[in-house]
Design an enzyme around this catalytic site. Structure first.
Site, PDB file in Angstrom:
ATOM      1  N   GLU A  61      -1.420  34.805  40.279  1.00 45.86           N
ATOM      2  CA  GLU A  61      -0.529  34.023  39.417  1.00 45.86           C
ATOM      3  C   GLU A  61      -1.308  32.912  38.747  1.00 45.86           C
ATOM      4  O   GLU A  61      -2.379  32.534  39.203  1.00 45.86           O
ATOM      5  CB  GLU A  61       0.567  33.353  40.276  1.00 45.86           C
TER       6      GLU A  61
ATOM      7  N   LYS B 125      -2.172  29.129  38.011  1.00 47.39           N
ATOM      8  CA  LYS B 125      -2.048  27.908  38.809  1.00 47.39           C
ATOM      9  C   LYS B 125      -1.603  26.792  37.866  1.00 47.39           C
ATOM     10  O   LYS B 125      -2.340  26.397  36.969  1.00 47.39           O
ATOM     11  CB  LYS B 125      -3.381  27.557  39.471  1.00 47.39           C
TER      12      LYS B 125
ATOM     13  N   ARG C 234       4.906  20.126  42.733  1.00 42.92           N
ATOM     14  CA  ARG C 234       5.430  21.168  43.612  1.00 42.92           C
ATOM     15  C   ARG C 234       6.782  20.747  44.178  1.00 42.92           C
ATOM     16  O   ARG C 234       6.922  19.640  44.691  1.00 42.92           O
ATOM     17  CB  ARG C 234       4.448  21.396  44.755  1.00 42.92           C
TER      18      ARG C 234
ATOM     19  N   ARG D 271       5.977  17.796  47.952  1.00 41.36           N
ATOM     20  CA  ARG D 271       5.079  18.404  48.946  1.00 41.36           C
ATOM     21  C   ARG D 271       4.899  17.487  50.153  1.00 41.36           C
ATOM     22  O   ARG D 271       4.529  17.943  51.222  1.00 41.36           O
ATOM     23  CB  ARG D 271       3.757  18.806  48.313  1.00 41.36           C
TER      24      ARG D 271
ATOM     25  N   GLU E 287       6.685  25.253  40.990  1.00 42.60           N
ATOM     26  CA  GLU E 287       5.927  24.156  40.403  1.00 42.60           C
ATOM     27  C   GLU E 287       6.677  23.696  39.147  1.00 42.60           C
ATOM     28  O   GLU E 287       6.951  24.514  38.263  1.00 42.60           O
ATOM     29  CB  GLU E 287       4.526  24.678  40.079  1.00 42.60           C
TER      30      GLU E 287
ATOM     31  N   PHE F  90       7.622  30.382  42.758  1.00 42.94           N
ATOM     32  CA  PHE F  90       6.548  31.275  43.204  1.00 42.94           C
ATOM     33  C   PHE F  90       6.713  31.819  44.618  1.00 42.94           C
ATOM     34  O   PHE F  90       5.946  32.666  45.046  1.00 42.94           O
ATOM     35  CB  PHE F  90       5.165  30.654  42.993  1.00 42.94           C
TER      36      PHE F  90
ATOM     37  N   ARG G 213      -3.599  25.887  55.992  1.00 46.56           N
ATOM     38  CA  ARG G 213      -4.508  26.276  54.939  1.00 46.56           C
ATOM     39  C   ARG G 213      -5.134  27.588  55.382  1.00 46.56           C
ATOM     40  O   ARG G 213      -5.947  27.608  56.294  1.00 46.56           O
ATOM     41  CB  ARG G 213      -5.587  25.207  54.749  1.00 46.56           C
TER      42      ARG G 213
ATOM     43  N   LYS H 242      -7.292  29.563  45.814  1.00 44.56           N
ATOM     44  CA  LYS H 242      -7.291  29.049  44.442  1.00 44.56           C
ATOM     45  C   LYS H 242      -8.673  29.203  43.817  1.00 44.56           C
ATOM     46  O   LYS H 242      -9.688  29.082  44.511  1.00 44.56           O
ATOM     47  CB  LYS H 242      -6.828  27.590  44.413  1.00 44.56           C
TER      48      LYS H 242
HETATM   49  P1  AMP Z   1      -4.404  22.258  45.157  1.00 39.35           P
HETATM   50  O1  AMP Z   1      -3.393  21.158  44.972  1.00 39.35           O
HETATM   51  O2  AMP Z   1      -5.492  22.232  44.140  1.00 39.35           O
HETATM   52  O3  AMP Z   1      -4.893  22.386  46.563  1.00 39.35           O
HETATM   53  O4  AMP Z   1      -3.671  23.644  44.878  1.00 39.35           O
HETATM   54  C1  AMP Z   1      -2.549  24.052  45.575  1.00 39.35           C
HETATM   55  C2  AMP Z   1      -1.299  23.708  44.782  1.00 39.35           C
HETATM   56  O5  AMP Z   1      -1.224  24.442  43.572  1.00 39.35           O
HETATM   57  C3  AMP Z   1      -0.015  24.062  45.466  1.00 39.35           C
HETATM   58  O6  AMP Z   1       0.317  23.094  46.415  1.00 39.35           O
HETATM   59  C4  AMP Z   1       0.975  24.092  44.316  1.00 39.35           C
HETATM   60  O7  AMP Z   1       1.481  22.792  44.093  1.00 39.35           O
HETATM   61  C5  AMP Z   1       0.117  24.400  43.117  1.00 39.35           C
HETATM   62  N1  AMP Z   1       0.429  25.665  42.443  1.00 39.35           N
HETATM   63  C6  AMP Z   1       0.385  25.825  41.119  1.00 39.35           C
HETATM   64  N2  AMP Z   1       0.699  27.061  40.770  1.00 39.35           N
HETATM   65  C7  AMP Z   1       0.967  27.750  41.900  1.00 39.35           C
HETATM   66  C8  AMP Z   1       1.344  29.099  42.183  1.00 39.35           C
HETATM   67  N3  AMP Z   1       1.508  29.992  41.234  1.00 39.35           N
HETATM   68  N4  AMP Z   1       1.505  29.436  43.482  1.00 39.35           N
HETATM   69  C9  AMP Z   1       1.343  28.528  44.476  1.00 39.35           C
HETATM   70  N5  AMP Z   1       0.993  27.250  44.252  1.00 39.35           N
HETATM   71  C10 AMP Z   1       0.800  26.848  42.979  1.00 39.35           C
END
Ligand code: AMP
Length: 592
Positions: A254, A256, A261, A276, A305, A351, A426, A432
């Site tokens: 998907e 990002k 969130r 979150r 999101e 999502f 995690r 990601k």
């Molecule tokens: P990060 O904050 O960089 O660790 O990335 C994780 C976060 O990406 C998640 O906590 C979500 O808030 C966000 N996110 C954005 N798009 C998506 C998606 N398609 N699926 C899951 N999380 C997503």
């Protein structure tokens, strides 16, 4: 209260003091387990909250956070000293809790009567203080705190003062509390995993403990419930499409989104939105709430999101430009909620789905959850389904990554179709790939543990930079990774000073590994998360991130080269910061 007194607060204070003098997790577990054995099921939740340094789970929004000045006034009133005398003692001790204890020992005016306090009494008094608002509330809070101190032994005073000023810091993490709960009822850690799962799907350790004390068997059947938010699943990071395919050969990909969130709960016509950090956000997003009410189901928990967008052009040239996370939250601050909802409407990209009409879906594989989600979400006005594609090769994944970049998004999320929802974890169920892929610049999330006073031109702001740490998941310790001196405007320096001054402490956070070479002018309670950019990760003799003895006995950690502050991430909790292991793997990757 004195006749049917249950677990005495003075006994709890003795145990806290003992825990403070220990550092080993096993010892702490045993001491806590003994304490839990003495607690009744009606008081265990309050006891657990007090150990966690909170009054209730985050979504209830009951915070104390009394300023030190108010606590000083209560200590003075209770111990019979002047404010100046209390302040002078605090200057020497560096710990307001110790000051309270010492002055209560020397108490000048003996209280006329003192009440034996139990855990429920103290917790209830804290909640009453937290809920006191409006004009004159500060004076009332001081009065309540003075009463508590009057009724307390000096040692209890130490912990009461630390608690109300947000500085309890016993050094007992959630994993230790979970271990101790299991040991208290079974004599070993055999129910630890079940307890941990229960905690991750309701984020309320007090509730878990109560259910467990009522009947340990119930913890095995603990299930997700609307309006008890789950700890959000977290994503691992990998650096190339090929590495992702190696981990998940057939993966669901998907976009990002760099938004906000939200975990959405609905039952009947009631809707709540949680961030979150599991704080209630419902009033912030009225357009999402009304869209959710329309969903064709009775009860649901799903995640998505939220992104604000701006529409430009008209007719065929009409275009949507998605705003970044920072811009999304600012739209509310700048424009007020209802104006913002009109000028910059939001889309919530759903999502994942975790619960539907009485059924807990978290243990189902992602593929099945996704199919259910697709049935519920025919894209509507403010609710959209996050599109996905199944890919089997690095090339296909790379293509999607490019599409994401071209749309101005943050990267991609690759998900394992077979994985259950990993609440609070995690795991490689979600991976990601961020926009830094293929570029020199990367970002990580750190927690602020201290700050430096400014020198030269910065002296007037009394702010010269931050000391930042990441989390070592093996030891559970925070480890320093950077001293951040750039990325601040003058206005931001002022704001940081004001914000950090409120949580500064004279001693370092108990769970922090640091080297004196990095010692800041002030330590702060580790609570603010920041996103930091950097050029490279280097070996460092003084930063403790992943510090290990190398061949030859030389001890080195990792540090960020040219760290720059990008944003304060108020939406993220300390549990979500980058891990030392992640920093280490980024280090090795850049040299490949
Ligand atoms: P990060 O904050 O960089 O660790 O990335 C994780 C976060 O990406 C998640 O906590 C979500 O808030 C966000 N996110 C954005 N798009 C998506 C998606 N398609 N699926 C899951 N999380 C997503």
């Amino acid at each position: 209260m004195t006749n049917d007194i249950m677990l005495k607060f003075s006994d709890v204070a003795n145990v806290f003091s003992e825990i403070e003098s220990r550092s080993g997790r096993l010892e702490m577990t045993d001491i806590l387990a003994e304490l839990f054995k003495r607690a009744d099921k009606s008081e265990i939740s309050r006891l657990v909250y007090l150990i966690q340094g909170i009054l209730a789970p985050p979504y209830e929004g009951i915070d104390l956070g009394l300023g030190e000045q108010f606590a000083i006034r209560a200590i003075a009133a209770s111990a019979g000293y002047s404010r100046e005398q209390v302040e002078a003692n605090y200057k020497k001790s560096g710990d307001l809790g110790l000051t309270a204890e010492e002055l209560l020992k020397k108490k000048r005016q003996q209280a006329l009567s003192s009440t034996e306090m139990d855990v429920i009494y103290v917790h209830t008094a804290f909640v009453k203080m937290a809920k006191t608002g409006g004009t004159g509330s500060q004076e009332l809070k001081i009065k309540y705190l003075t009463e508590l101190l009057n009724n307390s032994e000096p040692l209890g005073g130490r912990f009461i003062v630390r608690f109300v000023t947000g500085q309890l810091r016993l050094g007992v993490g959630d994993p230790t509390i979970l271990d101790a709960l299991s040991v208290s009822r079974t004599g070993d850690k055999s129910l630890r995993e079940e307890l941990e799962r229960a905690y991750s799907v309701c984020a309320d350790m007090g509730h878990v403990a109560t259910v467990f004390f009522e009947n340990p068997d119930k913890i095995r059947k603990f299930s997700v419930q609307p309006f008890k938010p789950l700890m959000p699943a977290l994503a691992e990071r990998l650096s190339t499409p090929e590495e992702i395919i190696e981990k998940i050969p057939i993966c669901s990909v998907e976009m990002k989104f760099d938004g906000f969130r939200l975990q959405v709960h609905k039952k009947g016509n009631n809707v709540e939105l949680y961030s979150r950090k599991l704080e209630k956000m419902t009033p912030m997003f009225p357009e999402i709430v009304s869209a959710v009410t329309e969903l064709a189901c009775d009860s649901i928990i799903f995640e998505g999101e939220a992104l604000a967008y701006e529409e430009t052009g008209t007719g065929k040239l009409k275009k949507k430009k998605y705003l970044s996370f920072q811009e999304t939250i600012q739209r509310k601050r700048k424009h007020g909620i209802s104006d913002a909802a009109k000028a910059f409407p939001l889309n919530l990209f759903a999502f994942d789905i975790l619960y539907l009409d009485g059924k807990d879906l978290t243990t189902e594989p992602y593929e099945k959850r996704r199919k259910i989600l697709e049935k519920i979400f025919p894209s509507g006005k403010n609710l959209k389904l996050s599109e996905r594609k199944i890919v089997k090769s690095g090339n296909a994944l790379e293509k999607l990554f490019r599409t994401s970049m071209d749309s101005g998004l943050e990267g991609i999320m690759a998900k394992d179709p077979n994985s259950p929802y990993a609440a609070g974890k995690r795991k490689f169920a979600w991976i990601k790939l961020k926009k830094s892929y293929g570029k020199a610049v990367d970002t990580i999330d750190v927690v602020i543990v201290g700050y430096y006073l400014g020198k030269g031109a910065r002296a007037e702001f009394e702010f010269g930079g931050l000391l930042a740490a990441v989390q070592n998941t093996k030891s559970g310790k925070l480890e320093t990774v950077a001293k951040i001196g750039s990325g601040f405007s003058e206005d931001e320096m002022r704001q940081f000073k004001e914000m950090l001054e409120k949580i500064q402490t004279k001693s370092p956070p108990k769970d922090l590994e640091f080297n004196d070479a990095q010692k800041p002018d002030y330590w702060v309670v580790p609570k603010y998360v920041a996103e930091v950019a950097f050029d490279e990760i280097t070996k460092s003799p003084t930063h403790t991130c992943g510090m290990k003895a190398n061949i030859g006995g030389e001890t080195k950690g990792h540090a960020l080269r040219f760290p720059r502050l990008l944003a304060l991430r108020e939406d993220k909790s300390v549990k979500e910061i980058t891990t030392s292991e992640e920093v280490e793997s980024l280090y090795y990757k850049q040299h490949r």
